[in-house]
Design a protein around this motif. Structure first.
Motif, PDB file in Angstrom:
ATOM      1  N   ARG A  90       0.839  -1.205   0.000  1.00 19.79           N
ATOM      2  CA  ARG A  90       0.000   0.000   0.000  1.00 19.79           C
ATOM      3  C   ARG A  90       0.872   1.252   0.000  1.00 19.79           C
ATOM      4  O   ARG A  90       0.628   2.192  -0.752  1.00 19.79           O
ATOM      5  CB  ARG A  90      -0.920   0.005   1.210  1.00 19.79           C
ATOM      6  N   ARG A  91       1.900   1.261   0.821  1.00 24.62           N
ATOM      7  CA  ARG A  91       2.789   2.424   0.884  1.00 24.62           C
ATOM      8  C   ARG A  91       3.515   2.638  -0.442  1.00 24.62           C
ATOM      9  O   ARG A  91       3.702   3.770  -0.882  1.00 24.62           O
ATOM     10  CB  ARG A  91       3.783   2.273   2.027  1.00 24.62           C
ATOM     11  N   LEU A  92       3.922   1.545  -1.081  1.00 21.81           N
ATOM     12  CA  LEU A  92       4.582   1.653  -2.379  1.00 21.81           C
ATOM     13  C   LEU A  92       3.649   2.250  -3.435  1.00 21.81           C
ATOM     14  O   LEU A  92       4.040   3.151  -4.180  1.00 21.81           O
ATOM     15  CB  LEU A  92       5.081   0.287  -2.851  1.00 21.81           C
ATOM     16  N   VAL A  93       2.425   1.751  -3.501  1.00 22.34           N
ATOM     17  CA  VAL A  93       1.475   2.250  -4.493  1.00 22.34           C
ATOM     18  C   VAL A  93       1.162   3.725  -4.228  1.00 22.34           C
ATOM     19  O   VAL A  93       1.154   4.545  -5.156  1.00 22.34           O
ATOM     20  CB  VAL A  93       0.191   1.398  -4.515  1.00 22.34           C
ATOM     21  N   ASP A  94       0.931   4.079  -2.972  1.00 23.59           N
ATOM     22  CA  ASP A  94       0.649   5.483  -2.639  1.00 23.59           C
ATOM     23  C   ASP A  94       1.819   6.386  -3.048  1.00 23.59           C
ATOM     24  O   ASP A  94       1.619   7.451  -3.628  1.00 23.59           O
ATOM     25  CB  ASP A  94       0.370   5.641  -1.144  1.00 23.59           C
ATOM     26  N   ALA A  95       3.039   5.959  -2.757  1.00 17.99           N
ATOM     27  CA  ALA A  95       4.221   6.764  -3.098  1.00 17.99           C
ATOM     28  C   ALA A  95       4.429   6.827  -4.608  1.00 17.99           C
ATOM     29  O   ALA A  95       4.830   7.868  -5.141  1.00 17.99           O
ATOM     30  CB  ALA A  95       5.465   6.196  -2.416  1.00 17.99           C
ATOM     31  N   ALA A  96       4.157   5.729  -5.298  1.00 18.68           N
ATOM     32  CA  ALA A  96       4.338   5.709  -6.752  1.00 18.68           C
ATOM     33  C   ALA A  96       3.379   6.675  -7.437  1.00 18.68           C
ATOM     34  O   ALA A  96       3.757   7.384  -8.371  1.00 18.68           O
ATOM     35  CB  ALA A  96       4.152   4.289  -7.283  1.00 18.68           C
ATOM     36  N   PHE A  97       2.138   6.726  -6.974  1.00 18.39           N
ATOM     37  CA  PHE A  97       1.126   7.578  -7.599  1.00 18.39           C
ATOM     38  C   PHE A  97       1.105   9.006  -7.054  1.00 18.39           C
ATOM     39  O   PHE A  97       0.425   9.863  -7.614  1.00 18.39           O
ATOM     40  CB  PHE A  97      -0.268   6.969  -7.426  1.00 18.39           C
ATOM     41  N   ALA A  98       1.821   9.294  -5.988  1.00 21.55           N
ATOM     42  CA  ALA A  98       1.740  10.607  -5.332  1.00 21.55           C
ATOM     43  C   ALA A  98       1.862  11.791  -6.290  1.00 21.55           C
ATOM     44  O   ALA A  98       1.053  12.723  -6.211  1.00 21.55           O
ATOM     45  CB  ALA A  98       2.764  10.706  -4.209  1.00 21.55           C
ATOM     46  N   PRO A  99       2.821  11.813  -7.209  1.00 24.75           N
ATOM     47  CA  PRO A  99       2.920  12.981  -8.101  1.00 24.75           C
ATOM     48  C   PRO A  99       1.840  13.031  -9.179  1.00 24.75           C
ATOM     49  O   PRO A  99       1.742  14.011  -9.903  1.00 24.75           O
ATOM     50  CB  PRO A  99       4.290  12.820  -8.769  1.00 24.75           C
ATOM     51  N   PHE A 100       1.039  11.987  -9.285  1.00 22.59           N
ATOM     52  CA  PHE A 100       0.071  11.871 -10.371  1.00 22.59           C
ATOM     53  C   PHE A 100      -1.379  11.914  -9.871  1.00 22.59           C
ATOM     54  O   PHE A 100      -2.282  11.424 -10.538  1.00 22.59           O
ATOM     55  CB  PHE A 100       0.315  10.574 -11.151  1.00 22.59           C
ATOM     56  N   ALA A 101      -1.611  12.515  -8.729  1.00 21.76           N
ATOM     57  CA  ALA A 101      -2.949  12.544  -8.125  1.00 21.76           C
ATOM     58  C   ALA A 101      -3.983  13.190  -9.044  1.00 21.76           C
ATOM     59  O   ALA A 101      -5.154  12.812  -9.015  1.00 21.76           O
ATOM     60  CB  ALA A 101      -2.899  13.263  -6.778  1.00 21.76           C
ATOM     61  N   ASP A 102      -3.570  14.145  -9.865  1.00 18.75           N
ATOM     62  CA  ASP A 102      -4.503  14.843 -10.744  1.00 18.75           C
ATOM     63  C   ASP A 102      -4.639  14.204 -12.121  1.00 18.75           C
ATOM     64  O   ASP A 102      -5.394  14.709 -12.957  1.00 18.75           O
ATOM     65  CB  ASP A 102      -4.078  16.306 -10.902  1.00 18.75           C
ATOM     66  N   VAL A 103      -3.933  13.118 -12.367  1.00 22.29           N
ATOM     67  CA  VAL A 103      -4.026  12.437 -13.655  1.00 22.29           C
ATOM     68  C   VAL A 103      -5.330  11.629 -13.677  1.00 22.29           C
ATOM     69  O   VAL A 103      -5.594  10.830 -12.782  1.00 22.29           O
ATOM     70  CB  VAL A 103      -2.798  11.524 -13.894  1.00 22.29           C
ATOM     71  N   ALA A 118      -8.716  -8.115  -4.111  1.00 22.41           N
ATOM     72  CA  ALA A 118      -8.987  -7.464  -2.821  1.00 22.41           C
ATOM     73  C   ALA A 118      -7.952  -6.381  -2.524  1.00 22.41           C
ATOM     74  O   ALA A 118      -8.299  -5.289  -2.050  1.00 22.41           O
ATOM     75  CB  ALA A 118      -9.014  -8.498  -1.703  1.00 22.41           C
ATOM     76  N   PHE A 119      -6.689  -6.655  -2.813  1.00 23.63           N
ATOM     77  CA  PHE A 119      -5.635  -5.681  -2.558  1.00 23.63           C
ATOM     78  C   PHE A 119      -5.863  -4.417  -3.378  1.00 23.63           C
ATOM     79  O   PHE A 119      -5.882  -3.304  -2.841  1.00 23.63           O
ATOM     80  CB  PHE A 119      -4.252  -6.278  -2.859  1.00 23.63           C
ATOM     81  N   TYR A 120      -6.050  -4.562  -4.682  1.00 22.16           N
ATOM     82  CA  TYR A 120      -6.185  -3.390  -5.536  1.00 22.16           C
ATOM     83  C   TYR A 120      -7.512  -2.667  -5.316  1.00 22.16           C
ATOM     84  O   TYR A 120      -7.566  -1.440  -5.404  1.00 22.16           O
ATOM     85  CB  TYR A 120      -5.941  -3.745  -6.997  1.00 22.16           C
ATOM     86  N   GLU A 121      -8.571  -3.382  -4.999  1.00 18.77           N
ATOM     87  CA  GLU A 121      -9.823  -2.709  -4.666  1.00 18.77           C
ATOM     88  C   GLU A 121      -9.679  -1.898  -3.379  1.00 18.77           C
ATOM     89  O   GLU A 121     -10.251  -0.821  -3.261  1.00 18.77           O
ATOM     90  CB  GLU A 121     -10.969  -3.712  -4.556  1.00 18.77           C
ATOM     91  N   SER A 122      -8.892  -2.396  -2.437  1.00 17.83           N
ATOM     92  CA  SER A 122      -8.672  -1.644  -1.197  1.00 17.83           C
ATOM     93  C   SER A 122      -7.929  -0.337  -1.455  1.00 17.83           C
ATOM     94  O   SER A 122      -7.970   0.579  -0.636  1.00 17.83           O
ATOM     95  CB  SER A 122      -7.911  -2.492  -0.167  1.00 17.83           C
ATOM     96  N   LEU A 123      -7.271  -0.234  -2.615  1.00 18.08           N
ATOM     97  CA  LEU A 123      -6.547   0.972  -3.008  1.00 18.08           C
ATOM     98  C   LEU A 123      -7.380   1.873  -3.926  1.00 18.08           C
ATOM     99  O   LEU A 123      -6.876   2.872  -4.435  1.00 18.08           O
ATOM    100  CB  LEU A 123      -5.245   0.592  -3.716  1.00 18.08           C
ATOM    101  N   GLY A 124      -8.633   1.487  -4.170  1.00 21.80           N
ATOM    102  CA  GLY A 124      -9.522   2.316  -4.975  1.00 21.80           C
ATOM    103  C   GLY A 124      -9.639   1.927  -6.431  1.00 21.80           C
ATOM    104  O   GLY A 124     -10.325   2.601  -7.200  1.00 21.80           O
ATOM    105  N   PHE A 125      -8.997   0.838  -6.846  1.00 26.68           N
ATOM    106  CA  PHE A 125      -9.117   0.373  -8.229  1.00 26.68           C
ATOM    107  C   PHE A 125     -10.401  -0.422  -8.393  1.00 26.68           C
ATOM    108  O   PHE A 125     -10.882  -1.049  -7.447  1.00 26.68           O
ATOM    109  CB  PHE A 125      -7.933  -0.526  -8.608  1.00 26.68           C
TER     110      PHE A 125
END
Length: 141
Positions: A90-103, A118-125
């Motif tokens: 989760r921390r990796l995905v959040d950090a990877a997408f951080a600069p792209f929040a508006d994309v 389940a993992f990716y749905e928990s991240l909003g996918f």
């Protein structure tokens, strides 16, 4: 071994070749390790690469590819088996997408392994066939 999130540092970084090969090997992604130069070229060409480390040891890696303006793809998320189910992914995905929040389009294509949904749905996918309005996804290999 302490919990993987305790003392784990997540941030942008290009890891060294051998530790990258070791991580990809540990998660069973041998197709990537068969061509080390290609793997490192892929990482270098990514829009963003983030790693997770504890005590200097590479525990995980995520990378994003895309134009950074209208679409980005979460290409790889790897967490060493010793650190799974601890929040590192989760921390990796959040950090990877951080600069792209508006994309607008944040996309992921992954294997149908147990637990992935389940993992990716928990991240909003949302899986493409469950998306409203309806979407289609095509792959050519």
């Amino acid at each position: 071994m302490p919990p993987a999130t305790e003392g784990t540092v997540v941030g942008p970084e290009m890891p060294a070749l051998q530790e990258t090969l070791d991580l990809y090997g540990a998660v069973g992604w041998g197709a990537y390790t068969d061509e080390p130069a290609t793997l490192m070229r892929a990482l270098a060409g990514s829009a963003r690469v983030v790693t997770a480390r504890r005590d200097g040891r590479l525990l995980g890696l995520a990378r994003v590819i895309g134009d950074g303006a209208t679409i980005v793809y979460l290409q790889d998320v790897l967490v060493h088996p010793d650190a799974r189910r601890s929040g590192v992914g989760r921390r990796l995905v959040d950090a990877a997408f951080a600069p792209f929040a508006d994309v607008r389009q944040q996309v992921l294509l992954t294997d149908a392994e147990p637990g992935q949904r389940a993992f990716y749905e928990s991240l909003g996918f949302t899986e493409v066939h469950d998306h409203e309005p309806e979407l289609r996804s095509f792959v050519r290999q």
